[in-house]
Design a protein around this motif. Structure first.
Motif, PDB file in Angstrom:
ATOM      1  N   PRO A 142       1.211 -22.824  -5.664  1.00 26.94           N
ATOM      2  CA  PRO A 142       2.180 -21.970  -6.361  1.00 26.94           C
ATOM      3  C   PRO A 142       1.994 -22.047  -7.878  1.00 26.94           C
ATOM      4  O   PRO A 142       1.519 -23.043  -8.430  1.00 26.94           O
ATOM      5  CB  PRO A 142       3.535 -22.537  -5.936  1.00 26.94           C
ATOM      6  N   LEU A 143       2.399 -20.998  -8.552  1.00 24.32           N
ATOM      7  CA  LEU A 143       2.467 -20.956 -10.010  1.00 24.32           C
ATOM      8  C   LEU A 143       3.927 -20.970 -10.441  1.00 24.32           C
ATOM      9  O   LEU A 143       4.791 -20.349  -9.800  1.00 24.32           O
ATOM     10  CB  LEU A 143       1.778 -19.704 -10.551  1.00 24.32           C
TER      11      LEU A 143
ATOM     12  N   ASN B  31       9.463 -12.801  -7.424  1.00 27.34           N
ATOM     13  CA  ASN B  31       8.748 -13.453  -8.524  1.00 27.34           C
ATOM     14  C   ASN B  31       7.869 -14.612  -8.047  1.00 27.34           C
ATOM     15  O   ASN B  31       7.657 -15.588  -8.778  1.00 27.34           O
ATOM     16  CB  ASN B  31       9.748 -13.951  -9.586  1.00 27.34           C
ATOM     17  N   GLN B  32       7.355 -14.514  -6.841  1.00 26.81           N
ATOM     18  CA  GLN B  32       6.451 -15.543  -6.328  1.00 26.81           C
ATOM     19  C   GLN B  32       5.007 -15.209  -6.716  1.00 26.81           C
ATOM     20  O   GLN B  32       4.567 -14.051  -6.620  1.00 26.81           O
ATOM     21  CB  GLN B  32       6.569 -15.635  -4.805  1.00 26.81           C
ATOM     22  N   ARG B  33       4.282 -16.256  -7.123  1.00 22.76           N
ATOM     23  CA  ARG B  33       2.872 -16.107  -7.482  1.00 22.76           C
ATOM     24  C   ARG B  33       2.096 -17.287  -6.905  1.00 22.76           C
ATOM     25  O   ARG B  33       2.523 -18.451  -7.042  1.00 22.76           O
ATOM     26  CB  ARG B  33       2.693 -16.066  -8.999  1.00 22.76           C
ATOM     27  N   LEU B  34       0.978 -16.977  -6.258  1.00 22.38           N
ATOM     28  CA  LEU B  34       0.133 -18.008  -5.652  1.00 22.38           C
ATOM     29  C   LEU B  34      -1.243 -17.968  -6.305  1.00 22.38           C
ATOM     30  O   LEU B  34      -1.843 -16.891  -6.492  1.00 22.38           O
ATOM     31  CB  LEU B  34       0.000 -17.772  -4.148  1.00 22.38           C
TER      32      LEU B  34
ATOM     33  N   ARG C 209       8.574 -24.489   0.744  1.00 19.47           N
ATOM     34  CA  ARG C 209       8.780 -25.379  -0.403  1.00 19.47           C
ATOM     35  C   ARG C 209       8.864 -24.579  -1.706  1.00 19.47           C
ATOM     36  O   ARG C 209       9.634 -24.939  -2.603  1.00 19.47           O
ATOM     37  CB  ARG C 209       7.641 -26.396  -0.490  1.00 19.47           C
ATOM     38  N   TYR C 210       8.071 -23.547  -1.788  1.00 19.34           N
ATOM     39  CA  TYR C 210       8.067 -22.722  -2.995  1.00 19.34           C
ATOM     40  C   TYR C 210       9.412 -22.016  -3.184  1.00 19.34           C
ATOM     41  O   TYR C 210       9.970 -21.972  -4.290  1.00 19.34           O
ATOM     42  CB  TYR C 210       6.934 -21.704  -2.888  1.00 19.34           C
ATOM     43  N   GLU C 211       9.949 -21.441  -2.124  1.00 18.76           N
ATOM     44  CA  GLU C 211      11.231 -20.759  -2.216  1.00 18.76           C
ATOM     45  C   GLU C 211      12.364 -21.726  -2.581  1.00 18.76           C
ATOM     46  O   GLU C 211      13.257 -21.385  -3.371  1.00 18.76           O
ATOM     47  CB  GLU C 211      11.538 -20.061  -0.895  1.00 18.76           C
ATOM     48  N   GLN C 212      12.335 -22.930  -2.017  1.00 18.78           N
ATOM     49  CA  GLN C 212      13.372 -23.914  -2.339  1.00 18.78           C
ATOM     50  C   GLN C 212      13.287 -24.348  -3.805  1.00 18.78           C
ATOM     51  O   GLN C 212      14.318 -24.477  -4.487  1.00 18.78           O
ATOM     52  CB  GLN C 212      13.238 -25.127  -1.425  1.00 18.78           C
ATOM     53  N   ALA C 213      12.075 -24.573  -4.313  1.00 23.89           N
ATOM     54  CA  ALA C 213      11.921 -24.978  -5.716  1.00 23.89           C
ATOM     55  C   ALA C 213      12.367 -23.865  -6.660  1.00 23.89           C
ATOM     56  O   ALA C 213      13.006 -24.120  -7.694  1.00 23.89           O
ATOM     57  CB  ALA C 213      10.467 -25.365  -5.983  1.00 23.89           C
ATOM     58  N   LEU C 214      12.050 -22.613  -6.316  1.00 24.32           N
ATOM     59  CA  LEU C 214      12.487 -21.495  -7.156  1.00 24.32           C
ATOM     60  C   LEU C 214      14.009 -21.375  -7.196  1.00 24.32           C
ATOM     61  O   LEU C 214      14.593 -21.098  -8.252  1.00 24.32           O
ATOM     62  CB  LEU C 214      11.880 -20.194  -6.641  1.00 24.32           C
ATOM     63  N   GLN C 215      14.664 -21.608  -6.063  1.00 29.69           N
ATOM     64  CA  GLN C 215      16.118 -21.519  -6.036  1.00 29.69           C
ATOM     65  C   GLN C 215      16.760 -22.624  -6.870  1.00 29.69           C
ATOM     66  O   GLN C 215      17.731 -22.381  -7.620  1.00 29.69           O
ATOM     67  CB  GLN C 215      16.607 -21.597  -4.583  1.00 29.69           C
ATOM     68  N   GLU C 216      16.239 -23.832  -6.793  1.00 33.38           N
ATOM     69  CA  GLU C 216      16.768 -24.921  -7.611  1.00 33.38           C
ATOM     70  C   GLU C 216      16.551 -24.645  -9.097  1.00 33.38           C
ATOM     71  O   GLU C 216      17.414 -24.961  -9.941  1.00 33.38           O
ATOM     72  CB  GLU C 216      16.104 -26.240  -7.217  1.00 33.38           C
TER      73      GLU C 216
END
Length: 275
Positions: A88-89, A69-72, A130-137
């Motif tokens: 990131p979105l 579910n990553q979007r740039l 950074r994007y993956e860490q923010a999504l996990q939190e």
């Protein structure tokens, strides 16, 4: 309005091919200024990319869809014709609510060169971690607290105290009842202590009791029981006409009798001093 670049679509496709995982590119051209809002409002950035989308009219952009579910978001960098910006979105879904973003730091975007290979290296090293860490939190918050926290309303109060600080340093306190207009409040009054009933110590003579302020009597001149107005303390002489003597009260010294010079008989009996 910035002039549109014709190579944004090709750059976004080349960047998607070089990023880790399986990515796809979606290019979109805006016919009017309002068309850029649906995507820019989802921007998960608090840096210069957020400034660009809020200050410039962007005629086109692209979105890269990646794994998990990553979007740039990809668009032009105004005033820099050889650069693009990638940011990131934020994820969207029925289970993601605004309170889930609390205490989650924005992953933010970066500026990248127009070469897709070099740009992919910058994004993989600086943006994706950074994007993956923010999504996990964010996902952890959705599990830990699916609904917004319940906060009770403020307590009801009967009175409100308003403090006003003036330019000259004076401070005014106005107390009013809750629900009333502050201009209708009455300024609190400072209670005034009652006046002393006894004679102050400064008017007393050492060794003498304070005299009560009751009317004095002169039995020889006015008869027993006749009352006169009280005489204030201080330097004065009180005269008893029938006896021909004066009671000297100078400096409040009692019992100092001074014979008057107009006495008719030297053997006249002196009457007791008026009290």
């Amino acid at each position: 309005m910035t002039s549109p670049r014709t190579d944004l679509s090709a750059f976004a496709a080349g960047l998607a091919d070089r990023l880790p995982g399986t990515c796809s590119s979606e290019y979109q051209r805006h016919a009017q200024y309002a068309d850029q809002f649906p995507r820019t409002e989802q921007l998960w950035d608090a840096g210069h990319v957020d400034y660009i989308v809020s200050q410039y009219v962007l005629t086109h952009d692209a979105v890269l869809h990646g794994p998990a579910n990553q979007r740039l978001y990809v668009t032009d960098r105004p005033l820099y014709p050889h650069h693009f910006v990638v940011a990131p979105l934020a994820p969207d879904g029925p289970h993601i609510k605004p309170h889930h973003f609390d205490a989650v730091e924005e992953p933010n975007g970066i500026a990248v060169p127009e070469d897709p290979a070099r740009a992919a290296a910058h994004v993989a090293r600086r943006v994706l971690p950074r994007y993956e860490q923010a999504l996990q939190e964010l996902l952890d918050n959705t599990v830990a607290q699916p609904d917004p926290p319940h906060r009770p309303g403020p307590p009801q109060v009967d009175q409100v105290l308003t403090l006003t600080l003036y330019s000259d340093g004076a401070l005014r306190a106005v107390r009013e009842r809750a629900g009333r207009c502050p201009h209708d409040a009455v300024r609190p009054r400072i209670p005034v202590p009652p006046a002393p009933t006894s004679v102050p110590p400064a008017h007393r003579v050492r060794g003498q009791r304070s005299r009560p302020s009751h009317p004095r009597r002169c039995p020889a001149a006015h008869g027993q029981g006749h009352r006169r107005e009280p005489t204030p303390l201080g330097n004065y002489h009180q005269r008893c006409p029938s006896a021909g003597v004066t009671e000297d009260r100078t400096n409040d010294q009692p019992h100092a009798l001074i014979p008057l010079p107009h006495l008719e008989s030297p053997s006249a009996t002196l009457a007791p001093p008026c009290r």
